[in-house]
Write a protein that holds these residues in place. Structure first.
Motif, PDB file in Angstrom:
ATOM      1  N   SER A 276       0.836  -1.203   0.000  1.00  0.00           N
ATOM      2  CA  SER A 276       0.000   0.000   0.000  1.00  0.00           C
ATOM      3  C   SER A 276       0.868   1.248   0.000  1.00  0.00           C
ATOM      4  N   GLY A 277       0.270   2.345  -0.425  1.00  0.00           N
ATOM      5  CA  GLY A 277       0.998   3.612  -0.428  1.00  0.00           C
ATOM      6  C   GLY A 277       1.449   4.010   0.963  1.00  0.00           C
ATOM      7  N   GLU A 278       0.615   3.713   1.962  1.00  0.00           N
ATOM      8  CA  GLU A 278       0.972   4.038   3.345  1.00  0.00           C
ATOM      9  C   GLU A 278       2.205   3.264   3.788  1.00  0.00           C
ATOM     10  N   GLU A 279       2.251   1.966   3.432  1.00  0.00           N
ATOM     11  CA  GLU A 279       3.384   1.134   3.826  1.00  0.00           C
ATOM     12  C   GLU A 279       4.655   1.589   3.130  1.00  0.00           C
ATOM     13  N   LYS A 280       4.565   1.942   1.861  1.00  0.00           N
ATOM     14  CA  LYS A 280       5.736   2.439   1.139  1.00  0.00           C
ATOM     15  C   LYS A 280       6.249   3.739   1.763  1.00  0.00           C
ATOM     16  N   GLY A 281       5.309   4.603   2.145  1.00  0.00           N
ATOM     17  CA  GLY A 281       5.709   5.864   2.766  1.00  0.00           C
ATOM     18  C   GLY A 281       6.437   5.651   4.078  1.00  0.00           C
ATOM     19  N   LYS A 295      18.194   1.938  -0.647  1.00  0.00           N
ATOM     20  CA  LYS A 295      16.822   1.658  -0.236  1.00  0.00           C
ATOM     21  C   LYS A 295      15.901   2.807  -0.634  1.00  0.00           C
ATOM     22  N   VAL A 296      16.367   4.028  -0.423  1.00  0.00           N
ATOM     23  CA  VAL A 296      15.564   5.196  -0.793  1.00  0.00           C
ATOM     24  C   VAL A 296      15.300   5.180  -2.286  1.00  0.00           C
ATOM     25  N   VAL A 302       9.511   2.339  -6.865  1.00  0.00           N
ATOM     26  CA  VAL A 302       8.230   1.618  -6.816  1.00  0.00           C
ATOM     27  C   VAL A 302       7.069   2.529  -6.428  1.00  0.00           C
ATOM     28  N   GLY A 303       7.314   3.826  -6.359  1.00  0.00           N
ATOM     29  CA  GLY A 303       6.213   4.761  -6.170  1.00  0.00           C
ATOM     30  C   GLY A 303       5.967   5.267  -4.773  1.00  0.00           C
ATOM     31  N   ALA A 304       6.936   5.139  -3.879  1.00  0.00           N
ATOM     32  CA  ALA A 304       6.761   5.696  -2.533  1.00  0.00           C
ATOM     33  C   ALA A 304       6.605   7.213  -2.620  1.00  0.00           C
TER      34      ALA A 304
END
Length: 434
Positions: A276-281, A295-296, A302-304
């Motif tokens: 999810s977008g929240e998890e990526k953020g 990592k960044v 992948v769209g974070a």
């Protein structure tokens, strides 16, 4: 005389272990047989003999994460585990009740740890080996940890490999890490299709990313038969291979096809895209705190969301600036991070860098059009923060970038006033010069 004393010791030992005073008492001695006690190393007898004169403080109650209570002797815990020894010193110094709260360890696991401490016999419980490995690492029991590694390695499967790899990385179990990485590499598509892999991604995505990088970097061992079989699909698969004249390949063609193995970084990207977008953020913020550029970069790929915020409205650039991670900050800015983003206290990334004294980051942010005179919720500018904290290099960088040394905060103080009040003479000299 000795017999009477030893008899007294045995009676006390049994009474204390059986009567824990909890609703579901558990006795350490239940898991110890006479045979195990007889096979224990000589050091055990020395430790237990010392308990004869230990007095009322001989025992301590251990409270596990599931509220299971166990009792054990201080002398045994301290002699076997440096971690327990340190805990017990703390309890003694604090003068608190004789209880250790071990919330990260469940009762059944703690019970087996205690059995090992008393007997030095490694529990033969393959199903519990992963949890015992974690506990052995936590309590500094290197021999038990090594044996548990062997047990986990012996039962690697497509369902357990992901969890084993995560445990190995988190607890520096190098032998297990090598085995798990090699196994996953050899059975990659099968492992990634399991529930175990999905759970690992959800529960500990950062460690799985590290695991994925290790998998991508590890050469494939094509000599392992099971590895070849695991990457060989049915003849109906579109990339099963063709001969030069268009006919199906003969049996002489090796069954292993490199096309079924993801290229470097594809593994990490594939497991991250569906989060999810929240998890990526969250992961991006964690990577910025850590300062790992790779990592960044992967997370941004992948769209974070570069503007994702934590509970204090601080984004990844805030954290990179606060930690002094110059290259991470640069990468975030290149990807569009707001250089003047505000947290809940109205601090910008430049405030964070100045407060911590990270002059190189101050220069980068200033060169990226950061507001040199932005005010937080108390009217302090980045120069106020550098002056208050005593960071001459950061203050110099701000002044060179055009920060106003005469600006006043809500209390009417200039940066020079704060430098004087906090006895930062070098700052006083810098800010007082015209």
């Amino acid at each position: 005389m000795f017999c009477r004393g030893f008899s007294w010791f045995v009676r006390i030992f049994v009474a204390v272990v059986v009567s824990t005073g909890c609703s579901h008492p558990v006795s350490v001695t239940e898991s110890l047989t006479v045979g195990r006690v007889q096979e224990a190393e000589e050091a055990t007898a020395v430790d237990l003999g010392a308990l004869l004169d230990a007095g009322d403080g001989a025992v301590v109650t251990l409270l596990a994460g599931d509220n299971t209570q166990l009792v054990a002797h201080r002398a045994v815990l301290a002699a076997r585990s440096p971690v327990f020894a340190d805990m017990l010193r703390h309890v003694t110094l604090e003068g608190s009740s004789s209880q250790l709260v071990l919330s990260d360890t469940e009762g059944p696991v703690l019970r087996q740890v205690l059995a090992y401490l008393y007997t030095l016999q490694v529990p033969q419980l393959p199903s519990m080996a992963p949890q015992l490995l974690v506990a052995a690492d936590v309590y500094g029991l290197s021999v038990l940890k090594a044996h548990c590694e062997q047990q986990v390695v012996a039962q690697l499967s497509v369902e357990t490999a992901a969890a084993a790899g995560v445990i190995a990385i988190r607890h520096s179990a190098n032998r297990l890490k090598q085995a798990a990485v090699a196994f996953i590499k050899a059975h990659l598509l099968h492992v990634m299709a399991t529930q175990g892999w999905a759970e690992a991604v959800v529960n500990d995505p950062q460690t799985v990313v590290e695991l994925a990088h290790l998998i991508a970097e590890t050469p494939t061992d094509t000599s392992t038969p099971s590895a070849g079989e695991s990457r060989t699909g049915p003849s109906s698969q579109p990339h099963s291979g063709h001969s030069d004249d268009g006919r199906r390949p003969t049996t002489a063609v090796p069954p292993t096809s490199p096309q079924t193995t993801p290229q470097p970084d594809d593994v990490a990207i594939s497991l991250l895209r569906d989060l999810s977008g929240e998890e990526k953020g969250k992961m991006l913020i964690a990577a910025a705190k850590e300062g790992t550029v790779s990592k960044v970069r992967t997370l941004l790929t992948v769209g974070a969301d570069v503007e994702a915020m934590d509970e204090n409205q601080q984004n990844s650039l805030h954290w990179a600036a606060a930690r002094g991670h110059l290259e991470v900050a640069r990468r975030l800015l290149e990807d569009g991070a707001d250089v003047n983003a505000r947290d809940r206290w109205q601090n910008t990334p430049l405030h964070q860098a100045a407060w911590k004294g990270h002059a190189p980051v101050v220069r980068l942010l200033a060169a990226s059009s950061a507001d040199r005179n932005a005010k937080d919720f108390r009217g302090n500018t980045p120069l106020h923060d550098a002056a208050r904290r005593g960071h001459p290099d950061a203050a110099t960088a701000l002044l060179e970038a055009g920060a106003d040394r005469e600006v006043r905060n809500d209390n009417g103080d200039t940066p020079l006033d704060l430098a004087k009040r906090n006895n930062h003479q070098k700052l006083v000299d810098i800010l007082g010069s015209s």
